[in-house]
Design an enzyme around this catalytic site. Structure first.
Site, PDB file in Angstrom:
ATOM      1  N   SER A  43      -5.092   8.149  -2.501  1.00 29.86           N
ATOM      2  CA  SER A  43      -4.626   9.526  -2.660  1.00 29.86           C
ATOM      3  C   SER A  43      -4.017  10.070  -1.364  1.00 29.86           C
ATOM      4  O   SER A  43      -4.235   9.534  -0.273  1.00 29.86           O
ATOM      5  CB  SER A  43      -5.780  10.422  -3.092  1.00 29.86           C
ATOM      6  OG  SER A  43      -6.398   9.893  -4.237  1.00 29.86           O
TER       7      SER A  43
HETATM    8  N1  SAM Z   1      -9.851   8.289  -4.132  1.00 29.50           N
HETATM    9  C1  SAM Z   1      -9.271   6.987  -4.116  1.00 29.50           C
HETATM   10  C2  SAM Z   1      -8.877   6.582  -2.726  1.00 29.50           C
HETATM   11  O1  SAM Z   1      -9.114   7.341  -1.795  1.00 29.50           O
HETATM   12  O2  SAM Z   1      -8.361   5.483  -2.564  1.00 29.50           O
HETATM   13  C3  SAM Z   1      -8.070   6.908  -4.997  1.00 29.50           C
HETATM   14  C4  SAM Z   1      -8.416   6.845  -6.409  1.00 29.50           C
HETATM   15  S1  SAM Z   1      -7.043   6.410  -7.444  1.00 29.50           S
HETATM   16  C5  SAM Z   1      -6.032   7.836  -7.363  1.00 29.50           C
HETATM   17  C6  SAM Z   1      -7.877   6.515  -9.012  1.00 29.50           C
HETATM   18  C7  SAM Z   1      -8.828   5.377  -9.261  1.00 29.50           C
HETATM   19  O3  SAM Z   1      -9.535   5.656 -10.462  1.00 29.50           O
HETATM   20  C8  SAM Z   1      -8.129   4.047  -9.462  1.00 29.50           C
HETATM   21  O4  SAM Z   1      -8.632   3.104  -8.573  1.00 29.50           O
HETATM   22  C9  SAM Z   1      -8.456   3.694 -10.906  1.00 29.50           C
HETATM   23  O5  SAM Z   1      -8.577   2.313 -11.155  1.00 29.50           O
HETATM   24  C10 SAM Z   1      -9.752   4.436 -11.131  1.00 29.50           C
HETATM   25  N2  SAM Z   1     -10.074   4.740 -12.527  1.00 29.50           N
HETATM   26  C11 SAM Z   1      -9.252   5.166 -13.510  1.00 29.50           C
HETATM   27  N3  SAM Z   1      -9.940   5.342 -14.654  1.00 29.50           N
HETATM   28  C12 SAM Z   1     -11.223   5.008 -14.390  1.00 29.50           C
HETATM   29  C13 SAM Z   1     -12.418   4.974 -15.167  1.00 29.50           C
HETATM   30  N4  SAM Z   1     -12.422   5.319 -16.453  1.00 29.50           N
HETATM   31  N5  SAM Z   1     -13.558   4.579 -14.584  1.00 29.50           N
HETATM   32  C14 SAM Z   1     -13.577   4.223 -13.265  1.00 29.50           C
HETATM   33  N6  SAM Z   1     -12.482   4.230 -12.474  1.00 29.50           N
HETATM   34  C15 SAM Z   1     -11.316   4.626 -13.032  1.00 29.50           C
END
Ligand code: SAM
Length: 194
Positions: A43
């Protein structure tokens, strides 16, 4: 120093390049979301800071994070909370995040690979919940797993744009919702996706 100042100070010192191991690493210093593989992103740093500040953490907090991603947001949570439970659906991302956070010395983070849309019931309730992927609606399981007096930050909306919501549960279990502005996240995959 106030806690918010401490968080800001830590954020300034935290080297984001440690959380990126592809060709985008050279852009780690820019205030932008960057690809981390598997169509996911680390992010935008200023948004990570903003979400962290809105969570109003304290050293007693047990925090649930949905979407470990690179582990960058997790590091901020781990630094200023008692324990973190972090769920990521893509095992390769979770594995790398675990290695990074372990190298940084964090011992207060538990990881799970799987669908976090329904939270992590085993360790509920959580004083704080942060969702770092976009939902279509607020998962009712996350509301249920939020402790009395707890707070949750979650982006909710449509694919193009989501509203960042601050959900508060008071001591009687009453829920209030405050809107913190527009954001754009990758989807929260599963039954609550946008
Ligand atoms: N906060 C993180 C960072 O600092 O790197 C970035 C997160 S990224 C924007 C969103 C993450 O949510 C992705 O790695 C994605 O695979 C995960 N994600 C999406 N749907 C999900 C779910 N149902 N359960 C767990 N993780 C999920």
């Amino acid at each position: 120093m106030s806690l918010n100042e401490e968080i800001f100070d830590f954020y300034k010192r935290l080297d984001r390049s440690l959380f990126i191991d592809n060709e985008f690493r050279e852009y780690a210093g820019e205030d932008k979301a960057l690809p981390i593989g598997f169509e996911q992103t680390i992010s935008q740093p200023s948004l990570v800071l903003e979400m962290t500040l809105h969570l109003d953490l304290n050293k007693e907090s047990k925090v649930l994070e949905i979407g470990t991603g690179s582990g960058y947001q997790t590091a901020l949570l781990a630094e200023f909370s008692r324990e973190i439970y972090s769920v990521e659906r893509i095992s390769e991302l979770s594995q790398k995040a675990q290695e990074r956070l372990s190298k940084l010395g964090y011992k207060n983070v538990s990881f799970r690979v799987g669908d976090g849309s329904e939270g992590w019931i085993q360790y509920a309730p959580y004083e704080r919940i942060i969702v770092t992927a976009g939902a279509g609606i607020i998962p009712k399981e996350l509301i249920e797993q939020l402790a009395l007096g707890g707070k949750m930050v979650i982006p909710v909306g449509k694919k193009e744009v989501q509203e960042l919501n601050l959900i508060s549960k008071d001591k009687q279990g009453e829920i209030t919702k405050e809107s913190l502005g527009k954001v754009r996240f990758v989807p929260l995959v599963g039954k609550y996706t946008y």
